[in-house]
Design an enzyme around this catalytic site. Structure first.
Site, PDB file in Angstrom:
ATOM      1  N   ASP A  16       6.769  39.055  14.155  1.00 50.27           N
ATOM      2  CA  ASP A  16       6.642  37.897  15.039  1.00 50.27           C
ATOM      3  C   ASP A  16       7.901  37.694  15.893  1.00 50.27           C
ATOM      4  O   ASP A  16       8.995  38.125  15.518  1.00 50.27           O
ATOM      5  CB  ASP A  16       6.375  36.646  14.183  1.00 50.27           C
ATOM      6  N   ASN A  64      -5.491  36.426  17.789  1.00 47.88           N
ATOM      7  CA  ASN A  64      -4.713  36.812  18.973  1.00 47.88           C
ATOM      8  C   ASN A  64      -5.595  37.151  20.187  1.00 47.88           C
ATOM      9  O   ASN A  64      -5.103  37.192  21.318  1.00 47.88           O
ATOM     10  CB  ASN A  64      -3.771  37.984  18.670  1.00 47.88           C
TER      11      ASN A  64
HETATM   12  C1  IPE Z   1       0.840  36.386  13.594  1.00 46.27           C
HETATM   13  O1  IPE Z   1       1.646  35.892  14.613  1.00 46.27           O
HETATM   14  C2  IPE Z   1       0.174  37.647  14.027  1.00 46.27           C
HETATM   15  C3  IPE Z   1       1.050  38.778  14.333  1.00 46.27           C
HETATM   16  C4  IPE Z   1       2.349  38.823  14.199  1.00 46.27           C
HETATM   17  C5  IPE Z   1       0.378  39.932  14.806  1.00 46.27           C
HETATM   18  P1  IPE Z   1       1.171  34.735  15.612  1.00 46.27           P
HETATM   19  O2  IPE Z   1       2.290  34.535  16.552  1.00 46.27           O
HETATM   20  O3  IPE Z   1      -0.152  35.064  16.181  1.00 46.27           O
HETATM   21  O4  IPE Z   1       0.988  33.481  14.618  1.00 46.27           O
HETATM   22  P2  IPE Z   1       1.091  31.909  14.874  1.00 46.27           P
HETATM   23  O5  IPE Z   1       0.138  31.603  15.993  1.00 46.27           O
HETATM   24  O6  IPE Z   1       2.498  31.588  15.235  1.00 46.27           O
HETATM   25  O7  IPE Z   1       0.698  31.306  13.557  1.00 46.27           O
HETATM   26  C1  IPE Z   2       4.192  38.879  17.746  1.00 45.42           C
HETATM   27  O1  IPE Z   2       4.995  38.221  18.669  1.00 45.42           O
HETATM   28  C2  IPE Z   2       3.245  39.879  18.376  1.00 45.42           C
HETATM   29  C3  IPE Z   2       1.827  39.486  18.368  1.00 45.42           C
HETATM   30  C4  IPE Z   2       1.325  38.419  17.797  1.00 45.42           C
HETATM   31  C5  IPE Z   2       0.903  40.361  19.048  1.00 45.42           C
HETATM   32  P1  IPE Z   2       4.459  36.961  19.475  1.00 45.42           P
HETATM   33  O2  IPE Z   2       3.758  37.439  20.689  1.00 45.42           O
HETATM   34  O3  IPE Z   2       3.651  36.083  18.585  1.00 45.42           O
HETATM   35  O4  IPE Z   2       5.820  36.249  19.877  1.00 45.42           O
HETATM   36  P2  IPE Z   2       6.129  34.687  19.827  1.00 45.42           P
HETATM   37  O5  IPE Z   2       5.781  34.212  18.444  1.00 45.42           O
HETATM   38  O6  IPE Z   2       5.287  34.049  20.873  1.00 45.42           O
HETATM   39  O7  IPE Z   2       7.595  34.584  20.116  1.00 45.42           O
HETATM   40 MG    MG Z   3       4.110  34.534  17.348  1.00 44.27          MG
END
Ligand code: IPE
Ligand code: IPE
Ligand code: MG
Length: 236
Positions: A16, A64
């Site tokens: 994340d 996602n």
């Molecule tokens: C969880 O991260 C999924 C991945 C890292 C692929 P998200 O960024 O989607 O989760 P939330 O929305 O902060 O809970």
């Molecule tokens: C994790 O990073 C990757 C995916 C969920 C695909 P994020 O895209 O969730 O990054 P933040 O949490 O918005 O910083």
């Molecule tokens: Mg995230």
């Protein structure tokens, strides 16, 4: 390497913070995702070096898909390129590759690449890389429940045959050990649906670093943290 370290057999990472990493540098989120993919390569190498047997990473959740189309399209392109670029590298390093999740929602091209990579690496047994894509813990549990219900309906098994072992055989992680350590980068302290069944006795660790900055040193810190944990499994 430090002798006293307790090495987890299976590490799982919720990768994340790609977006926040990019934002902090005044860059588009897509650059964060590209650098997250680079960090994954460093992490795979580090885990192998530390003799970890299985690395599971959360790359894309069932939720996602709800992100802006532009970002989803970018991620699909990145996955597609990753599956092509990593093919020779995974084979060369004898890494078994598995997708955890429902492949059917991906484009036929991506599905084909996933299956090709799984088949080409299925006999390797030193190190396993599971990539959770279109994965959700709820979706996985519902999938297992439907498959079991179907077997009961067809008379293949009786309701009395349903137990934890049978249930586990219907999860994407069938035949694999549960994660010993789950790491979520970027400071968020939640699972967001990751490995809900498998995480029941996992140790959780939340380093305050965005995934694109993750590297071998961070894996070392995570193992040092894990070494300090006392896993009791409900016993004294
Ligand atoms: C969880 O991260 C999924 C991945 C890292 C692929 P998200 O960024 O989607 O989760 P939330 O929305 O902060 O809970
Ligand atoms: C994790 O990073 C990757 C995916 C969920 C695909 P994020 O895209 O969730 O990054 P933040 O949490 O918005 O910083
Ligand atoms: Mg995230």
């Amino acid at each position: 390497m430090d002798q006293e370290l307790k090495i987890p057999e299976h590490i799982a990472i919720i990768m994340d913070g790609n977006g926040r990493w990019a934002k902090s540098k005044g860059l588009p989120r897509s650059v964060g995702h590209t650098n997250g993919a680079k960090a994954l390569q460093r992490v795979v190498e580090a885990c192998k070096k530390y003799n970890i047997k299985t690395l599971t990473v959360f790359a894309f959740s069932t939720e996602n898909w709800g992100r802006p189309k532009e970002e989803v399209d970018f991620l699909m392109n990145l996955f597609s390129r990753y599956l092509t670029n990593q093919f020779d590298k995974l084979i060369e390093n004898k890494i078994k590759f598995n997708v955890l999740g429902d492949k059917s929602r991906f484009s036929p091209e991506i599905q084909e690449k996933m299956i090709k990579l799984e088949n080409a690496t299925k006999d390797f047994n030193e190190f396993t890389l599971n990539v959770a894509m279109n994965y959700g813990g709820h979706a996985e549990i519902v999938k297992a429940t439907k498959e079991i219900a179907q077997e009961v309906k067809e008379g293949k098994i009786a309701v009395e045959d349903i137990n934890e072992e049978l249930f586990e055989n219907h999860l994407y992680t069938k035949g694999q050990s549960a994660p010993d350590l789950i790491i979520r980068t970027s400071g968020e302290q939640r699972l967001s649906g990751f490995l809900l069944w498998q995480s029941s006795y996992s140790e959780l660790y939340f380093p305050k670093i965005h995934f694109p900055d993750f590297d071998e040193e961070q894996i070392k810190l995570a193992i040092e943290e894990y070494t300090k944990r006392d896993r009791r499994y409900g016993k004294v």
